[in-house]
Motif scaffolding. Structure first.
Motif, PDB file in Angstrom:
ATOM      1  N   ASP A 147       0.827  -1.205   0.000  1.00  0.00           N
ATOM      2  CA  ASP A 147       0.000   0.000   0.000  1.00  0.00           C
ATOM      3  C   ASP A 147       0.866   1.261   0.000  1.00  0.00           C
ATOM      4  O   ASP A 147       0.543   2.253  -0.664  1.00  0.00           O
ATOM      5  CB  ASP A 147      -0.925   0.000   1.220  1.00  0.00           C
ATOM      6  N   ALA A 151       1.004   4.129  -2.961  1.00  0.00           N
ATOM      7  CA  ALA A 151       0.766   5.542  -2.657  1.00  0.00           C
ATOM      8  C   ALA A 151       1.923   6.412  -3.157  1.00  0.00           C
ATOM      9  O   ALA A 151       1.708   7.518  -3.686  1.00  0.00           O
ATOM     10  CB  ALA A 151       0.583   5.722  -1.155  1.00  0.00           C
ATOM     11  N   THR A 154       1.935   7.376  -6.854  1.00  0.00           N
ATOM     12  CA  THR A 154       0.973   8.379  -7.318  1.00  0.00           C
ATOM     13  C   THR A 154       1.578   9.779  -7.383  1.00  0.00           C
ATOM     14  O   THR A 154       0.987  10.668  -8.002  1.00  0.00           O
ATOM     15  CB  THR A 154      -0.250   8.408  -6.375  1.00  0.00           C
ATOM     16  N   VAL A 241       1.242  11.343   1.761  1.00  0.00           N
ATOM     17  CA  VAL A 241       0.555  10.168   1.200  1.00  0.00           C
ATOM     18  C   VAL A 241       0.848   8.895   1.993  1.00  0.00           C
ATOM     19  O   VAL A 241       0.075   7.930   1.927  1.00  0.00           O
ATOM     20  CB  VAL A 241       0.961   9.950  -0.277  1.00  0.00           C
ATOM     21  N   ILE A 245      -1.882   6.080   5.400  1.00  0.00           N
ATOM     22  CA  ILE A 245      -1.919   4.609   5.357  1.00  0.00           C
ATOM     23  C   ILE A 245      -1.546   4.032   6.716  1.00  0.00           C
ATOM     24  O   ILE A 245      -2.198   3.110   7.231  1.00  0.00           O
ATOM     25  CB  ILE A 245      -0.970   4.091   4.260  1.00  0.00           C
TER      26      ILE A 245
END
Length: 510
Positions: A147, A151, A154, A241, A245
């Motif tokens: 994850d 992220a 991006t 970002v 998470i």
């Protein structure tokens, strides 16, 4: 180490200046100087005309204008300092690694080819740390790394990211939840992945901290090395970002999770912050130490602080201009501020020494400032030219910090000369100059206008020699025709620099 070795070199040069140089000049004197001494020894009545250099003539004219219009000159210099001081707040300290080299060097050409054909090469590392007592399974930890990797990808500056999850089979979209019952497939996946722990470790994307037992999941990203990426802003975007998470997993009951940001990009960002802090601290310390020494030398707090204004002049001008123009301040530029401050104070003390000497001779402040011009303006110009050209050699380097150090030091030295020979005399001959002549006998009969070299004290010994070489026929005679011999212990009064008769002094103490 730069400051330590520089200070040691300066002290060693001082020893050579006082011990070796006088011996060399005694053994091998200047031919022109030797001829003048020989001429004066052979014919004491012969007076040679002093030939002034170009620097002397130029500064004689400039000095006269500065002294006549000291108020306007001082106000103009202060205004220029304030204008450029405002630009200092926009100084951008930066370390763009690829910009440390001149354009066209081999390393830049290679990086450009590799990034064009393969992709970005500047590493950025995020390490997800999972405590050994965490309630997360091996598969859930790997999903966390996946994850984070997704992220990071991006972000626009990132060309790609990679982690241990990149080499694992499809982990699905299952997220961690406390109390959730893992199915048989989930348990089988976790067990199968853990059997290949050593393979992931060999790839460098999973390690176990031997001291704490934490499992370290490495997520590696790549950004362009040749771009104008703001490393500080990028690190903040990265946190923006990744942290959500981590907070999501913690909010759902996961324990023992922390994230560390490392790699070359955060390292450069940290160095960039330290660069600005070091620039400010070194300049502040140099200013305080030099100001303290100036107060001791001048024996006045006010005079010491005023004398520091011309020393700050070059630093504020050059670095303020860099701020206004948006020129980046790198590690080479950072060192020049303190160096320039130390070099500028040398010329300041040189000028102030002759200025105070003129005050001690009985001159007014304006006349003493002109005498200081005659005495040291040429030497200061020559040393600035020699030192500046010597340091300008560094501008030929292909290593950008060394290159910038060379040409910025050259610019700072000439700006310091302007501060010492234009700004400082304007301050000394204006209202602030009264702080420098406290306790000294004020000069009389001075109209305040700079005059020719006859007013300089170096020409008075020649006039004294002419008076003392008067022939016997020129002396008054007694009634019997015998000439009156001059008394050696009471010489005839000589005119002072202000037109008054000097008080006779006995040559032999009674």
């Amino acid at each position: 180490n730069f400051g330590f070795y520089s200070a040691a070199a300066v002290l060693a040069t001082l020893v050579l200046l006082f011990l070796v140089l006088p011996a060399w000049l005694s053994l091998w004197p200047s031919r022109e100087f030797a001829e003048k001494v020989k001429l004066a020894r052979d014919d004491p009545n012969e007076r040679t005309t002093k030939k002034h250099t170009l620097f002397h003539r130029v500064w004689h004219v400039i000095g006269g204008q500065v002294i006549r219009h000291n108020g306007l000159v001082a106000a103009g210099c202060v205004g220029v300092m304030i204008f450029f001081a405002v630009g200092v707040r926009w100084i951008d300290p930066s370390i763009q690694l690829m910009k440390l080299f001149s354009p066209g060097t081999r390393i830049l050409v290679d990086y450009e080819w590799l990034e064009h054909h393969l992709g970005p090469l500047m590493p950025m590392e995020v390490v997800v740390r999972v405590d050994k007592d965490s309630n997360m399974t091996f598969a859930q930890q790997m999903r966390l790394a996946r994850d984070v990797e997704s992220a990071i990808e991006t972000l626009e500056p990132v060309g790609g990211a990679i982690s241990a999850a990149t080499f694992a089979p499809d982990l699905g979209k299952r997220r961690f939840r406390v109390g959730g019952l893992s199915g048989q497939k989930e348990r089988f996946l976790s067990k199968e992945l853990e059997e290949h722990r050593e393979d992931f470790a060999e790839g460098g994307y999973l390690q176990v901290d031997k001291e704490t037992g934490e499992e370290l999941w490495r997520v590696s990203a790549r950004v362009e090395a040749l771009s104008d990426l703001d490393y500080g802003a990028f690190v903040e975007e990265l946190r923006a970002v990744v942290e959500p998470i981590r907070e999501y997993y913690v909010a759902n009951g996961a324990t023992g999770i922390s994230v560390t940001y490392t790699g070359l990009v955060p390292l450069v960002y940290k160095a960039q912050t330290e660069l600005f802090t070091g620039l400010f601290n070194s300049l502040l310390m140099a200013f305080v130490l030099i100001a303290f020494v100036m107060m001791l030398v001048l024996r006045s707090f006010s005079a010491g602080m005023i004398s520091m204004l011309p020393n700050l002049f070059p630093v504020l001008i050059i670095f303020g201009a860099m701020g206004w123009l948006g020129i980046l301040v790198d590690v080479g530029t950072m060192m020049t501020a303190s160096v320039a401050l130390g070099v500028a104070v040398d010329d300041t003390i040189h000028y102030l020494t002759w200025f105070r000497h003129g005050l001690d001779m009985g001159y007014s402040r304006k006349r003493a400032a002109m005498v200081a011009y005659q005495r040291c303006a040429t030497a200061m110009s020559q040393t600035t030219l020699i030192g500046g050209l010597g340091l300008a050699v560094f501008a030929l380097s292909t290593f950008t910090p060394t290159q910038r150090f060379g040409y910025i030091m050259l610019t700072l030295l000439f700006a310091a000369l302007v501060g010492d020979l234009i700004f400082l005399p304007a301050l000394l001959t204006g209202p602030f100059g009264r702080f420098f002549d406290r306790g000294r006998k004020p000069g009389g009969g001075d109209d305040g206008r700079p005059r020719d070299d006859w007013s300089s004290p170096e020409t008075r010994p020649a006039r004294r020699r002419v008076d003392e070489q008067a022939t016997v026929s020129d002396l008054p005679s007694k009634s019997n025709g015998e000439p009156i011999s001059p008394r050696r212990d009471k010489p005839s009064p000589l005119p002072t620099p202000h037109g008054h008769l000097a008080k006779p002094r006995r040559l032999v103490k009674e």
